[in-house]
Design a protein around this motif. Structure first.
Motif, PDB file in Angstrom:
ATOM      1  N   ALA A   1      -7.501 -41.041 -15.231  1.00  0.00           N
ATOM      2  CA  ALA A   1      -6.396 -42.028 -15.470  1.00  0.00           C
ATOM      3  C   ALA A   1      -6.483 -42.942 -14.453  1.00  0.00           C
ATOM      4  N   ASN A   2      -6.666 -42.649 -13.379  1.00  0.00           N
ATOM      5  CA  ASN A   2      -6.799 -43.894 -12.113  1.00  0.00           C
ATOM      6  C   ASN A   2      -8.093 -44.677 -12.333  1.00  0.00           C
ATOM      7  N   TYR A   3      -9.142 -44.218 -12.789  1.00  0.00           N
ATOM      8  CA  TYR A   3     -10.364 -45.093 -13.198  1.00  0.00           C
ATOM      9  C   TYR A   3      -9.992 -46.009 -14.125  1.00  0.00           C
ATOM     10  N   PHE A   4      -9.495 -45.639 -15.137  1.00  0.00           N
ATOM     11  CA  PHE A   4      -9.285 -46.348 -16.469  1.00  0.00           C
ATOM     12  C   PHE A   4      -7.857 -46.936 -16.474  1.00  0.00           C
ATOM     13  N   GLN A   5      -7.055 -46.913 -15.118  1.00  0.00           N
ATOM     14  CA  GLN A   5      -5.818 -47.670 -14.964  1.00  0.00           C
ATOM     15  C   GLN A   5      -4.808 -47.283 -16.141  1.00  0.00           C
ATOM     16  N   ILE A   6      -4.658 -45.945 -16.311  1.00  0.00           N
ATOM     17  CA  ILE A   6      -3.684 -45.341 -17.394  1.00  0.00           C
ATOM     18  C   ILE A   6      -2.431 -44.894 -16.658  1.00  0.00           C
ATOM     19  N   PRO A   7      -1.282 -45.773 -16.903  1.00  0.00           N
ATOM     20  CA  PRO A   7      -0.057 -45.292 -16.315  1.00  0.00           C
ATOM     21  C   PRO A   7       0.490 -44.044 -16.861  1.00  0.00           C
ATOM     22  N   VAL A   8       1.069 -43.344 -15.997  1.00  0.00           N
ATOM     23  CA  VAL A   8       1.811 -41.908 -16.503  1.00  0.00           C
ATOM     24  C   VAL A   8       3.262 -42.045 -15.849  1.00  0.00           C
ATOM     25  N   PRO A   9       4.215 -41.115 -16.492  1.00  0.00           N
ATOM     26  CA  PRO A   9       5.579 -41.164 -15.982  1.00  0.00           C
ATOM     27  C   PRO A   9       5.444 -40.543 -14.596  1.00  0.00           C
TER      28      PRO A   9
ATOM     29  N   PHE B   1      11.767 -42.629 -10.353  1.00  0.00           N
ATOM     30  CA  PHE B   1      11.476 -41.487 -10.853  1.00  0.00           C
ATOM     31  C   PHE B   1      11.271 -41.766 -12.541  1.00  0.00           C
ATOM     32  N   SER B   2      11.881 -42.816 -13.296  1.00  0.00           N
ATOM     33  CA  SER B   2      11.838 -43.099 -14.498  1.00  0.00           C
ATOM     34  C   SER B   2      10.624 -44.051 -14.960  1.00  0.00           C
ATOM     35  N   SER B   3       9.936 -44.708 -13.882  1.00  0.00           N
ATOM     36  CA  SER B   3       9.142 -45.715 -13.976  1.00  0.00           C
ATOM     37  C   SER B   3       7.516 -45.015 -14.384  1.00  0.00           C
ATOM     38  N   TYR B   4       6.630 -45.869 -14.695  1.00  0.00           N
ATOM     39  CA  TYR B   4       5.245 -45.506 -14.901  1.00  0.00           C
ATOM     40  C   TYR B   4       4.745 -46.051 -13.834  1.00  0.00           C
ATOM     41  N   LEU B   5       3.437 -45.121 -13.582  1.00  0.00           N
ATOM     42  CA  LEU B   5       2.670 -45.905 -12.480  1.00  0.00           C
ATOM     43  C   LEU B   5       1.080 -45.039 -12.601  1.00  0.00           C
ATOM     44  N   ILE B   6       0.165 -45.573 -11.855  1.00  0.00           N
ATOM     45  CA  ILE B   6      -1.391 -45.060 -11.773  1.00  0.00           C
ATOM     46  C   ILE B   6      -1.164 -44.015 -10.580  1.00  0.00           C
TER      47      ILE B   6
END
Length: 339
Positions: free
Chosen positions: A83-91, A170-175
């Motif tokens: 997820a970090n390599y392809f910059q996929i944001p997660v909750p 805590f409701s945000s999305y991040l790498i």
């Protein structure tokens, strides 16, 4: 206001670079290596649970714990790395839970390595007391102690993170990455000091067991072969511990590289994952799996799905036949180690 550590894990303001074909090939290679690692580990875990002789031996119990912890860590780390390599944001909440578990598992493996070295020290240097020391109660207390000690750094980081960020975070999305939970500079320094303390104690313990086992190997002992093998095992565990220590220093190097060049950061993180996450955890199957005569016999049987049953019948009390791969005739009510 407290000074904060730059967060390179939340890179929403940085344009995602187009990944080259070579980068995708590297990711595919990493997935293949992780798949092979997980397959070998799962095969060894199944082998451990199939035979009662392994489930009642302290060294194999610690070995199985290492396999389970390393496999779980590899799955979580691979997901986070992908997820970090392809910059996929997660909750944020699932990310925090996963990062806390990864921090917990990261320390549990070195602590288990130290416990395995202590077990070898007792078995080789105090063979007459080994049975009385290595009891079910002692094993249970040892496992609980390992997991409690491993959970202290992860719990401290989680609590500091929880009280330092606003609720809306805590409701945000991040790498997702472990360093996402490092908010303050002093928090990073405190974690580094705590890790150094852990590894100082573990290094002293492994050094102590090495010296004692080396003395037993050089002494007038009738069990020199076992002592020599135990000595090699401790050396390999020390090498594993060194790689695990370097792994804990990698995030600080990656944060520095991130400020210089983003693609260089990806390459450094990829190399660190292969060398200091995957490689040291591949040593455990080698040390206690393929090098162990008893374990490798059963492992070979299950690796071919039980098709080669001829080499599976070995006598419990006959190390010669176990070593040289010869069968032992079934007679009367004789109980076999492999049964």
């Amino acid at each position: 206001m407290a000074q904060t550590v730059p967060q390179y894990t939340n890179m929403s303001n940085i344009p995602t670079p187009l990944l080259s074909r070579a980068s995708n090939e590297k990711m595919m290679l990493m997935q293949v290596l992780v798949g092979i690692f997980l397959y070998v580990n799962c095969l060894m875990i199944c082998t451990f649970f199939k035979k009662e002789a392994f489930r009642t031996d302290t060294r194999y119990i610690l070995f199985a714990q290492t396999l389970i912890a390393d496999s779980a860590l590899m799955v979580f780390t691979d997901i986070a790395f992908f997820a970090n390599y392809f910059q996929i944001p997660v909750p944020c909440i699932p990310c925090v839970i996963m990062c806390t578990i990864m921090a917990w598992l990261t320390i549990s493996t070195p602590l288990t390595l130290v416990a395995m070295c202590l077990e070898r020290y007792v078995a080789i240097c105090m063979p007459l007391r080994h049975a009385s020391i290595s009891t079910t109660r002692t094993r249970l207390l040892g496992l609980v102690l390992i997991w409690c000690l491993a959970g202290i750094p992860a719990l401290i980081v989680f609590l500091i993170f929880a009280v330092s960020v606003p609720l809306k975070f805590f409701s945000s999305y991040l790498i997702c990455s472990l360093e996402m939970m490092i908010i303050h500079n002093w928090q990073a320094q405190f974690r580094a000091v705590l890790f150094q303390f852990y590894f100082l104690i573990m290094s002293i313990t492994i050094g102590f067991t090495y010296v004692k086992i080396m003395a037993a190997a050089k002494g007038a002992s009738s069990n020199k072969t076992s002592a020599s093998k135990g000595l090699r095992t401790v050396v390999l565990h020390a090498f594993q511990l060194l790689l695990c220590l370097i792994q804990l220093l990698c995030p600080y190097v990656e944060m520095a590289v991130m400020k210089i060049d983003y693609m260089l950061f990806l390459n450094v993180r990829y190399s660190n994952f292969i060398l200091f996450v995957l490689a040291p955890r591949c040593l455990s199957p080698l040390i206690y799996g393929l090098r162990d005569e008893k374990f490798v016999v059963v492992l070979r049987y299950y690796a071919v799905f039980g098709l080669n049953k001829k080499s599976f019948h070995f006598c419990k009390l006959c190390p010669y036949h176990l070593k040289h791969g010869k069968t032992w005739p079934l007679k009367g009510k004789q109980k076999f180690w492999m049964s």
